[in-house]
Design a protein around this motif. Sequence first.
Motif, PDB file in Angstrom:
ATOM      1  N   GLU A 168     -26.835  72.380 105.155  1.00  0.00           N
ATOM      2  CA  GLU A 168     -27.071  73.408 106.166  1.00  0.00           C
ATOM      3  C   GLU A 168     -26.520  74.760 105.728  1.00  0.00           C
ATOM      4  O   GLU A 168     -27.156  75.800 105.917  1.00  0.00           O
ATOM      5  N   GLU A 169     -25.333  74.747 105.132  1.00  0.00           N
ATOM      6  CA  GLU A 169     -24.733  76.017 104.735  1.00  0.00           C
ATOM      7  C   GLU A 169     -25.449  76.609 103.524  1.00  0.00           C
ATOM      8  O   GLU A 169     -25.551  77.840 103.402  1.00  0.00           O
ATOM      9  N   ALA A 170     -25.958  75.768 102.620  1.00  0.00           N
ATOM     10  CA  ALA A 170     -26.744  76.283 101.502  1.00  0.00           C
ATOM     11  C   ALA A 170     -27.991  76.985 102.026  1.00  0.00           C
ATOM     12  O   ALA A 170     -28.352  78.081 101.560  1.00  0.00           O
ATOM     13  N   LEU A 171     -28.645  76.372 102.999  1.00  0.00           N
ATOM     14  CA  LEU A 171     -29.821  76.997 103.613  1.00  0.00           C
ATOM     15  C   LEU A 171     -29.446  78.311 104.295  1.00  0.00           C
ATOM     16  O   LEU A 171     -30.157  79.317 104.171  1.00  0.00           O
ATOM     17  N   TYR A 172     -28.343  78.300 105.004  1.00  0.00           N
ATOM     18  CA  TYR A 172     -27.893  79.509 105.709  1.00  0.00           C
ATOM     19  C   TYR A 172     -27.619  80.645 104.733  1.00  0.00           C
ATOM     20  O   TYR A 172     -27.972  81.809 104.987  1.00  0.00           O
ATOM     21  N   LEU A 173     -27.026  80.336 103.601  1.00  0.00           N
ATOM     22  CA  LEU A 173     -26.632  81.364 102.641  1.00  0.00           C
ATOM     23  C   LEU A 173     -27.827  82.018 101.952  1.00  0.00           C
ATOM     24  O   LEU A 173     -27.698  83.105 101.384  1.00  0.00           O
ATOM     25  N   THR A 174     -28.994  81.369 102.009  1.00  0.00           N
ATOM     26  CA  THR A 174     -30.190  82.014 101.441  1.00  0.00           C
ATOM     27  C   THR A 174     -30.621  83.223 102.258  1.00  0.00           C
ATOM     28  O   THR A 174     -31.521  83.955 101.850  1.00  0.00           O
ATOM     29  N   ARG A 175     -29.990  83.446 103.406  1.00  0.00           N
ATOM     30  CA  ARG A 175     -30.241  84.666 104.173  1.00  0.00           C
ATOM     31  C   ARG A 175     -29.737  85.895 103.424  1.00  0.00           C
ATOM     32  O   ARG A 175     -30.215  87.005 103.631  1.00  0.00           O
ATOM     33  N   PHE A 176     -28.741  85.674 102.569  1.00  0.00           N
ATOM     34  CA  PHE A 176     -28.070  86.785 101.919  1.00  0.00           C
ATOM     35  C   PHE A 176     -28.436  86.947 100.450  1.00  0.00           C
ATOM     36  O   PHE A 176     -28.220  88.011  99.875  1.00  0.00           O
ATOM     37  N   THR A 177     -28.948  85.892  99.856  1.00  0.00           N
ATOM     38  CA  THR A 177     -29.257  85.948  98.432  1.00  0.00           C
ATOM     39  C   THR A 177     -30.342  84.937  98.096  1.00  0.00           C
ATOM     40  O   THR A 177     -30.537  83.958  98.830  1.00  0.00           O
ATOM     41  N   ASN A 178     -31.014  85.174  96.978  1.00  0.00           N
ATOM     42  CA  ASN A 178     -32.011  84.200  96.508  1.00  0.00           C
ATOM     43  C   ASN A 178     -31.467  83.382  95.346  1.00  0.00           C
ATOM     44  O   ASN A 178     -32.220  82.759  94.601  1.00  0.00           O
TER      45      ASN A 178
END
Length: 321
Positions: A168-178
């Motif tokens: 879940e947190e890996a998915l969330y962090l894609t908001r900020f970077t690719n």
Amino acid sequence: MKSHTNKENKYDYDLVVIGGGPAGMTAAIYAQRANLKTVIIEKYAAGGKIIKTSEIENYPGYDYILGRELSEKMKKQVEKLQVGFISDEVTKIRDSKDHKVKKVILASDEFYTAKGVIIATGTLERKIGAVGEEEYANRGVSYCAVCDGALFKNKIITVVGGGYAACEEALYLTRFTNKVNLIHRRDQFRADDKTVNKVKNNKNINLITDHVVLQVLGTADKKKIGKLEIQNVKTKKNTEIATDALFPYIGSDPVTKFVKDLDICDSNGYIIVNDKCQTKIPGLYAAGDVIAKNLRQIVTAVNDGAIAAQYLINFIDNLNE
């Protein structure tokens, strides 16, 4: 309704709740509504782990809600009932011989007496144990993607873990970077299939399976993270990967050090309770992630908090008979 007073003893509170997460706040709501003078003692911030959770989609009544938003709604409800909040850490609990008085001792050397106590301290994230992990804490190493993810916009971010939280947190962090790496020591994930498929199908997440992190390495000036040394668990080959941030999500341990001398925990440190959320010590209850059970979710923590409070209300009523 009975008056929750006792002529033989003077108490600071009827109930002390240790921990201000979903379980603790629910217990406080039920107790205060039953006219118990209640206080919550919380070392960090009200809300517990849900303030570190980005998105919640499995809590009844909400198709989707941010963790911080749900936490704030709970806190406002507690405050509306005029439940006290104390910001401190509990170091010990002492019980009288007749179990009618509990003394809750704080790190500040203050103490409070109560007729009953509910422990709802939850769990803390485990460290991965890599060399340099503690050295670079708050300099790239973080255990809260919601808190710190935005600091690494357009940077390389690495998550470690294979469970629901890590995915879940890996998915969330894609908001900020690719550029999100997800390192897991196995090639199978422990999250539900829907979440795992989201991760595998996200082009911005680079899966690095069958690997562990050995060392956190800094930049030339040692001011922040620059890369990680990782090892293939099958071939034992070591490699280095660049990263600007490291978010470990490899599980949690119960916060129960302060009750070790009470002999109420199992071999893993979780508190043993019965179906009433009562420990073997009369008047001492526990609720939420800190208790020995199989499922740890917000909804189960709320359930535990309600059960613990209701049976503790009954316990206190019987003290007055």
